[in-house]
Scaffold this motif. Sequence first.
Motif, PDB file in Angstrom:
ATOM      1  N   PRO A  21       0.794  -1.234   0.000  1.00 26.33           N
ATOM      2  CA  PRO A  21       0.000   0.000   0.000  1.00 26.33           C
ATOM      3  C   PRO A  21       0.826   1.286   0.000  1.00 26.33           C
ATOM      4  O   PRO A  21       0.371   2.307  -0.493  1.00 26.33           O
ATOM      5  CB  PRO A  21      -0.839  -0.115   1.269  1.00 26.33           C
ATOM      6  CG  PRO A  21      -0.996  -1.584   1.476  1.00 26.33           C
ATOM      7  CD  PRO A  21       0.305  -2.180   1.015  1.00 26.33           C
ATOM      8  N   ASN A  22       2.049   1.257   0.543  1.00 28.69           N
ATOM      9  CA  ASN A  22       2.860   2.478   0.530  1.00 28.69           C
ATOM     10  C   ASN A  22       3.597   2.678  -0.804  1.00 28.69           C
ATOM     11  O   ASN A  22       4.247   3.695  -1.002  1.00 28.69           O
ATOM     12  CB  ASN A  22       3.848   2.490   1.698  1.00 28.69           C
ATOM     13  CG  ASN A  22       4.928   1.435   1.610  1.00 28.69           C
ATOM     14  OD1 ASN A  22       5.148   0.814   0.568  1.00 28.69           O
ATOM     15  ND2 ASN A  22       5.620   1.220   2.715  1.00 28.69           N
ATOM     16  N   GLY A  23       3.512   1.687  -1.714  1.00 27.58           N
ATOM     17  CA  GLY A  23       4.092   1.813  -3.044  1.00 27.58           C
ATOM     18  C   GLY A  23       5.591   1.622  -3.112  1.00 27.58           C
ATOM     19  O   GLY A  23       6.191   1.856  -4.159  1.00 27.58           O
ATOM     20  N   THR A  59       4.316  -7.424   2.078  1.00 26.85           N
ATOM     21  CA  THR A  59       4.017  -7.507   0.654  1.00 26.85           C
ATOM     22  C   THR A  59       4.013  -8.954   0.173  1.00 26.85           C
ATOM     23  O   THR A  59       3.168  -9.336  -0.641  1.00 26.85           O
ATOM     24  CB  THR A  59       5.023  -6.676  -0.164  1.00 26.85           C
ATOM     25  OG1 THR A  59       5.138  -5.376   0.417  1.00 26.85           O
ATOM     26  CG2 THR A  59       4.580  -6.526  -1.596  1.00 26.85           C
ATOM     27  N   VAL A  60       4.928  -9.772   0.692  1.00 28.80           N
ATOM     28  CA  VAL A  60       4.928 -11.193   0.339  1.00 28.80           C
ATOM     29  C   VAL A  60       3.630 -11.840   0.814  1.00 28.80           C
ATOM     30  O   VAL A  60       3.021 -12.646   0.095  1.00 28.80           O
ATOM     31  CB  VAL A  60       6.162 -11.911   0.932  1.00 28.80           C
ATOM     32  CG1 VAL A  60       6.030 -13.422   0.830  1.00 28.80           C
ATOM     33  CG2 VAL A  60       7.429 -11.447   0.234  1.00 28.80           C
ATOM     34  N   PRO A 105      -3.228   0.634  -3.026  1.00 28.00           N
ATOM     35  CA  PRO A 105      -3.877   1.805  -2.456  1.00 28.00           C
ATOM     36  C   PRO A 105      -4.539   2.639  -3.536  1.00 28.00           C
ATOM     37  O   PRO A 105      -4.165   2.548  -4.707  1.00 28.00           O
ATOM     38  CB  PRO A 105      -2.730   2.572  -1.807  1.00 28.00           C
ATOM     39  CG  PRO A 105      -1.541   2.210  -2.633  1.00 28.00           C
ATOM     40  CD  PRO A 105      -1.775   0.769  -3.046  1.00 28.00           C
ATOM     41  N   PRO A 106      -5.533   3.456  -3.169  1.00 28.35           N
ATOM     42  CA  PRO A 106      -6.146   4.330  -4.168  1.00 28.35           C
ATOM     43  C   PRO A 106      -5.131   5.353  -4.658  1.00 28.35           C
ATOM     44  O   PRO A 106      -4.339   5.868  -3.882  1.00 28.35           O
ATOM     45  CB  PRO A 106      -7.297   4.999  -3.415  1.00 28.35           C
ATOM     46  CG  PRO A 106      -6.989   4.822  -1.974  1.00 28.35           C
ATOM     47  CD  PRO A 106      -6.126   3.600  -1.852  1.00 28.35           C
ATOM     48  N   LYS A 107      -5.144   5.617  -5.953  1.00 28.89           N
ATOM     49  CA  LYS A 107      -4.187   6.557  -6.557  1.00 28.89           C
ATOM     50  C   LYS A 107      -4.726   7.989  -6.585  1.00 28.89           C
ATOM     51  O   LYS A 107      -3.979   8.924  -6.686  1.00 28.89           O
ATOM     52  CB  LYS A 107      -3.843   6.117  -7.982  1.00 28.89           C
ATOM     53  CG  LYS A 107      -3.204   4.756  -8.059  1.00 28.89           C
ATOM     54  CD  LYS A 107      -1.816   4.778  -7.512  1.00 28.89           C
ATOM     55  CE  LYS A 107      -1.180   3.406  -7.690  1.00 28.89           C
ATOM     56  NZ  LYS A 107       0.081   3.259  -7.035  1.00 28.89           N
ATOM     57  N   ALA A 110      -8.078  12.564  -3.985  1.00 25.12           N
ATOM     58  CA  ALA A 110      -9.365  12.845  -3.340  1.00 25.12           C
ATOM     59  C   ALA A 110      -9.835  11.654  -2.513  1.00 25.12           C
ATOM     60  O   ALA A 110     -10.478  11.819  -1.485  1.00 25.12           O
ATOM     61  CB  ALA A 110     -10.410  13.211  -4.384  1.00 25.12           C
ATOM     62  N   GLU A 111      -9.500  10.430  -2.952  1.00 28.79           N
ATOM     63  CA  GLU A 111      -9.887   9.235  -2.217  1.00 28.79           C
ATOM     64  C   GLU A 111      -9.043   9.045  -0.957  1.00 28.79           C
ATOM     65  O   GLU A 111      -9.442   8.371  -0.035  1.00 28.79           O
ATOM     66  CB  GLU A 111      -9.749   7.993  -3.102  1.00 28.79           C
ATOM     67  CG  GLU A 111     -10.726   7.946  -4.238  1.00 28.79           C
ATOM     68  CD  GLU A 111     -10.506   6.709  -5.098  1.00 28.79           C
ATOM     69  OE1 GLU A 111      -9.830   5.773  -4.645  1.00 28.79           O
ATOM     70  OE2 GLU A 111     -11.019   6.698  -6.217  1.00 28.79           O
ATOM     71  N   GLN A 112      -7.848   9.657  -0.918  1.00 26.61           N
ATOM     72  CA  GLN A 112      -6.964   9.496   0.218  1.00 26.61           C
ATOM     73  C   GLN A 112      -7.253  10.490   1.328  1.00 26.61           C
ATOM     74  O   GLN A 112      -6.735  10.351   2.426  1.00 26.61           O
ATOM     75  CB  GLN A 112      -5.518   9.630  -0.221  1.00 26.61           C
ATOM     76  CG  GLN A 112      -5.079   8.506  -1.141  1.00 26.61           C
ATOM     77  CD  GLN A 112      -3.644   8.677  -1.597  1.00 26.61           C
ATOM     78  OE1 GLN A 112      -3.018   9.690  -1.325  1.00 26.61           O
ATOM     79  NE2 GLN A 112      -3.138   7.694  -2.302  1.00 26.61           N
TER      80      GLN A 112
END
Length: 140
Positions: A21-23, A59-60, A105-107, A110-112
Amino acid sequence: MRATEQLQREIGALTATTEHPNGLCMVTASPKGEIKALHLHPALLGQGAQAVGQVVTETVQLATNAAVQASFNKMALALGDGMAIDVESIAGDSPFRSTWNPVVPPKDPAEQAPPERRQRSPRVEDPDEDAFFENPLWRR
């Protein structure tokens, strides 16, 4: 028999790629938890060994859960929902049914944005509250 063998081959070759989620990390894993590919963002390496280990482990787990879920989905398509339910009763719930795992995660910024918070009304003291908890008959 050929269809069963084909399903076994497809599930054996199945992988899922998931981004944390943190990219900062992306993993490709099999349903068995085998790591097929691991990509780390350079910014993650500057956060220290413990942070790298935690992000990679998370992540795994997400990628493995996604691969297991994909194998459950493929099995349900090939064998039918009844057989998939029987397998789940033996093996346990599929990962996405038993827990909610965010995969990406949402990109959209506005969603964040966090939702607006409403003010709570002030708490009113209850004079009988102590009497309830002091009564030994109510305790277990």
